[in-house]
Design an enzyme around this catalytic site. Structure first.
Site, PDB file in Angstrom:
ATOM      1  N   CYS A  63      13.945   4.055  -2.546  1.00 17.17           N
ATOM      2  CA  CYS A  63      14.077   4.584  -3.907  1.00 17.17           C
ATOM      3  C   CYS A  63      15.281   5.519  -4.035  1.00 17.17           C
ATOM      4  O   CYS A  63      16.122   5.340  -4.927  1.00 17.17           O
ATOM      5  CB  CYS A  63      12.785   5.277  -4.327  1.00 17.17           C
ATOM      6  SG  CYS A  63      12.132   6.423  -3.107  1.00 17.17           S
TER       7      CYS A  63
HETATM    8  N1  NDP Z   1       6.210   4.810  -3.290  1.00 16.35           N
HETATM    9  C1  NDP Z   1       7.505   4.602  -3.527  1.00 16.35           C
HETATM   10  O1  NDP Z   1       8.084   5.170  -4.469  1.00 16.35           O
HETATM   11  C2  NDP Z   1       8.294   3.674  -2.680  1.00 16.35           C
HETATM   12  C3  NDP Z   1       7.759   3.080  -1.555  1.00 16.35           C
HETATM   13  N2  NDP Z   1       8.516   2.238  -0.795  1.00 16.35           N
HETATM   14  C4  NDP Z   1       7.973   1.605   0.393  1.00 16.35           C
HETATM   15  O2  NDP Z   1       7.040   0.594  -0.011  1.00 16.35           O
HETATM   16  C5  NDP Z   1       5.988   0.476   0.928  1.00 16.35           C
HETATM   17  C6  NDP Z   1       4.664   0.721   0.200  1.00 16.35           C
HETATM   18  O3  NDP Z   1       4.702   2.025  -0.340  1.00 16.35           O
HETATM   19  P1  NDP Z   1       3.537   2.590  -1.276  1.00 16.35           P
HETATM   20  O4  NDP Z   1       3.131   1.578  -2.265  1.00 16.35           O
HETATM   21  O5  NDP Z   1       4.015   3.908  -1.735  1.00 16.35           O
HETATM   22  O6  NDP Z   1       2.371   2.786  -0.181  1.00 16.35           O
HETATM   23  P2  NDP Z   1       0.811   3.020  -0.388  1.00 16.35           P
HETATM   24  O7  NDP Z   1       0.374   3.904   0.724  1.00 16.35           O
HETATM   25  O8  NDP Z   1       0.536   3.441  -1.788  1.00 16.35           O
HETATM   26  O9  NDP Z   1       0.190   1.553  -0.167  1.00 16.35           O
HETATM   27  C7  NDP Z   1       0.176   0.902   1.074  1.00 16.35           C
HETATM   28  C8  NDP Z   1      -0.604  -0.395   0.928  1.00 16.35           C
HETATM   29  O10 NDP Z   1      -0.598  -1.093   2.185  1.00 16.35           O
HETATM   30  C9  NDP Z   1      -1.968  -1.481   2.489  1.00 16.35           C
HETATM   31  N3  NDP Z   1      -2.031  -1.656   3.936  1.00 16.35           N
HETATM   32  C10 NDP Z   1      -2.033  -0.700   4.894  1.00 16.35           C
HETATM   33  N4  NDP Z   1      -2.080  -1.278   6.129  1.00 16.35           N
HETATM   34  C11 NDP Z   1      -2.087  -2.630   5.927  1.00 16.35           C
HETATM   35  C12 NDP Z   1      -2.150  -3.753   6.801  1.00 16.35           C
HETATM   36  N5  NDP Z   1      -2.182  -3.608   8.126  1.00 16.35           N
HETATM   37  N6  NDP Z   1      -2.174  -4.984   6.249  1.00 16.35           N
HETATM   38  C13 NDP Z   1      -2.157  -5.155   4.917  1.00 16.35           C
HETATM   39  N7  NDP Z   1      -2.115  -4.123   4.024  1.00 16.35           N
HETATM   40  C14 NDP Z   1      -2.075  -2.875   4.541  1.00 16.35           C
HETATM   41  C15 NDP Z   1      -2.768  -0.322   1.907  1.00 16.35           C
HETATM   42  O11 NDP Z   1      -4.133  -0.640   1.727  1.00 16.35           O
HETATM   43  P3  NDP Z   1      -5.260  -0.312   2.828  1.00 16.35           P
HETATM   44  O12 NDP Z   1      -4.791   0.859   3.625  1.00 16.35           O
HETATM   45  O13 NDP Z   1      -6.490  -0.050   2.039  1.00 16.35           O
HETATM   46  O14 NDP Z   1      -5.334  -1.551   3.643  1.00 16.35           O
HETATM   47  C16 NDP Z   1      -2.058  -0.206   0.558  1.00 16.35           C
HETATM   48  O15 NDP Z   1      -2.441  -1.271  -0.282  1.00 16.35           O
HETATM   49  C17 NDP Z   1       6.277   1.506   2.017  1.00 16.35           C
HETATM   50  O16 NDP Z   1       6.970   0.900   3.070  1.00 16.35           O
HETATM   51  C18 NDP Z   1       7.175   2.519   1.311  1.00 16.35           C
HETATM   52  O17 NDP Z   1       8.010   3.185   2.231  1.00 16.35           O
HETATM   53  C19 NDP Z   1       9.790   1.909  -1.158  1.00 16.35           C
HETATM   54  C20 NDP Z   1      10.368   2.451  -2.261  1.00 16.35           C
HETATM   55  C21 NDP Z   1       9.667   3.402  -3.104  1.00 16.35           C
HETATM   56  C1  X2W Z   2       8.470  11.646  -2.359  1.00 13.08           C
HETATM   57  C2  X2W Z   2       8.513  10.889  -1.061  1.00 13.08           C
HETATM   58  O1  X2W Z   2       7.828  11.224  -0.121  1.00 13.08           O
HETATM   59  N1  X2W Z   2       9.331   9.842  -1.015  1.00 13.08           N
HETATM   60  C3  X2W Z   2       9.487   9.024   0.153  1.00 13.08           C
HETATM   61  C4  X2W Z   2      10.472   7.919  -0.085  1.00 13.08           C
HETATM   62  C5  X2W Z   2       9.857   6.656  -0.618  1.00 13.08           C
HETATM   63  C6  X2W Z   2      10.723   5.425  -0.372  1.00 13.08           C
HETATM   64  O2  X2W Z   2      11.734   5.086  -0.911  1.00 13.08           O
HETATM   65  O3  X2W Z   2      10.358   4.712   0.553  1.00 13.08           O
HETATM   66  P1  X2W Z   2      10.935   4.045   1.832  1.00 13.08           P
HETATM   67  O4  X2W Z   2      10.212   4.798   2.871  1.00 13.08           O
HETATM   68  O5  X2W Z   2      10.517   2.647   1.718  1.00 13.08           O
HETATM   69  O6  X2W Z   2      12.353   4.154   2.001  1.00 13.08           O
HETATM   70  C7  X2W Z   2       9.970   9.830   1.360  1.00 13.08           C
HETATM   71  O7  X2W Z   2      10.751  10.746   1.210  1.00 13.08           O
HETATM   72  O8  X2W Z   2       9.637   9.413   2.459  1.00 13.08           O
END
Ligand code: NDP
Ligand code: X2W
Length: 326
Positions: free
Chosen positions: A155
């Protein structure tokens, strides 16, 4: 019609991309998955997120049988899972012939030596990694169309690179300074003390050591100083970037550099007008605003995105559309 499996669908980015894929007439949802032992397995997504009450699908455990069903039925998987979960799932699905859109950081560096330092694991899949492309949609569409392994950017890197990449030919050896504030959804849905309601208060974190610094530097081709901050709001990122430009640079050089986005409908660029986070929350857009001081040669550019949309889910959706050419 392409069929997409969404893994990690109960998380913030997974639920968000589920809603985007559900609304896309060119796509169908093969299934929504969580981990095998998830507390949410079997629940309708709408039980977790009533805002998605129109989506009736339930969350299934990602068992061995489920993975085989995905390979039989789906054209692509979206991995909205943690880096060390995506690392293995991406390689497995890629090797089965599916297109993989990975929202984690597990395939964003081409150089495998970066992973132990920034992600704490050795990268076990150099062959898959060598096929991975960085899914910064406005910049890498040819690569995204060609490869079945797409590493969707982080992000903060999306907000920062969208602002900085057009300026790359104008940069000096003075490092760009990026100060960025993210809403708390950036940290994901799982409960953690530092993101609980009473603990969150505007503060820098990861100072001179956040994994997005080398991600931005690699994609920009220049080192940067990157300082993320956690803000007490739910969604959105504001990155305010200060950068010195080459001697003799004029406002018209900068306007010309940003004209790169003239044909990019999701990126809006304004001179001397600065965007707010609320302008883009719940949208796939990036808004940029810049101002230049010719006396010092310094430019300040502000970039806002929704971290769950352009910073993750809607950028992955852009990549899906580019890859499947519609
Ligand atoms: N939040 C953000 O703004 C951003 C996030 N990202 C990246 O995107 C990814 C997801 O982030 P985010 O949505 O915030 O994470 P969350 O913690 O909100 O969600 C993670 C999801 O993965 C599932 N999960 C965990 N372990 C497993 C497994 N072994 N197999 C299948 N499903 C699994 C969890 O469900 P359960 O544990 O119940 O199985 C849950 O649905 C991360 O890599 C993050 O770094 C990238 C850009 C921005
Ligand atoms: C507020 C906050 O905690 N933000 C996350 C970034 C989320 C993101 O972009 O995720 P990736 O880990 O996929 O790069 C952090 O700083 O780790």
């Amino acid at each position: 019609m392409k069929s997409i499996a969404i893994i990690g669908a109960s998380g913030y980015t997974g639920a968000q991309i589920t809603s985007l894929i559900y609304a896309d007439a060119n796509l169908t949802i093969q299934g929504l998955y969580v981990s095998e032992n998830s507390l949410d397995k079997g629940k309708p997504l709408s039980e977790l997120y009533p805002v998605y009450s129109h989506i009736s699908s339930c969350l299934s455990p990602l068992s061995t049988e489920a993975k085989e069903l995905i390979v039989d039925q789906a054209d692509a998987v979206v991995l909205a899972t943690d880096h060390n979960v995506s690392l293995h799932l991406a390689a497995w699905f890629y090797e089965q012939g599916l297109a993989v859109f990975d929202l984690s950081g597990a395939y964003r560096f081409a150089d495998k030596a970066q992973y132990p330092k920034w992600y704490g694991f050795e990268h076990d899949y150099p062959d898959v990694l060598s096929n991975a492309v960085y899914g910064l949609a406005e910049w890498n569409s040819a690569e995204i169309a060609d490869s079945k392994m797409i590493a969707v950017p982080g992000c903060y890197p999306t907000a920062s690179l969208t602002a900085l990449k057009p300026l790359a030919p104008l940069l000096t050896s003075t490092l760009p300074v990026i100060n960025a504030v993210s809403g708390v959804t950036g940290a994901g849905r799982k409960a953690q003390l530092q993101t609980s309601f009473c603990e969150v208060s505007l503060t820098p974190y990861g100072v001179l050591g956040h994994r997005h610094q080398p991600e931005i530097a690699t994609q920009l081709g220049q080192e940067v100083i990157f300082t993320p901050h956690l803000g007490n709001f739910k969604r959105g990122i504001l990155a305010t970037i200060t950068v010195q430009l080459a001697p003799g640079t004029t406002e018209s050089d900068i306007a010309k550099a940003y004209s790169f986005y003239d044909n990019a409908p999701l990126v809006t660029v304004k001179h001397d007008q600065f965007p707010k986070v609320d302008d883009v929350v719940n949208t796939p857009n990036c808004h940029l605003g810049w101002k230049f001081d010719p006396k010092t040669g310094y430019l300040v550019v502000a970039s806002v995105i929704d971290n769950l949309m352009k910073g993750a889910a809607s950028q992955a959706h852009q990549c899906i559309k580019i890859h499947f050419k519609y």
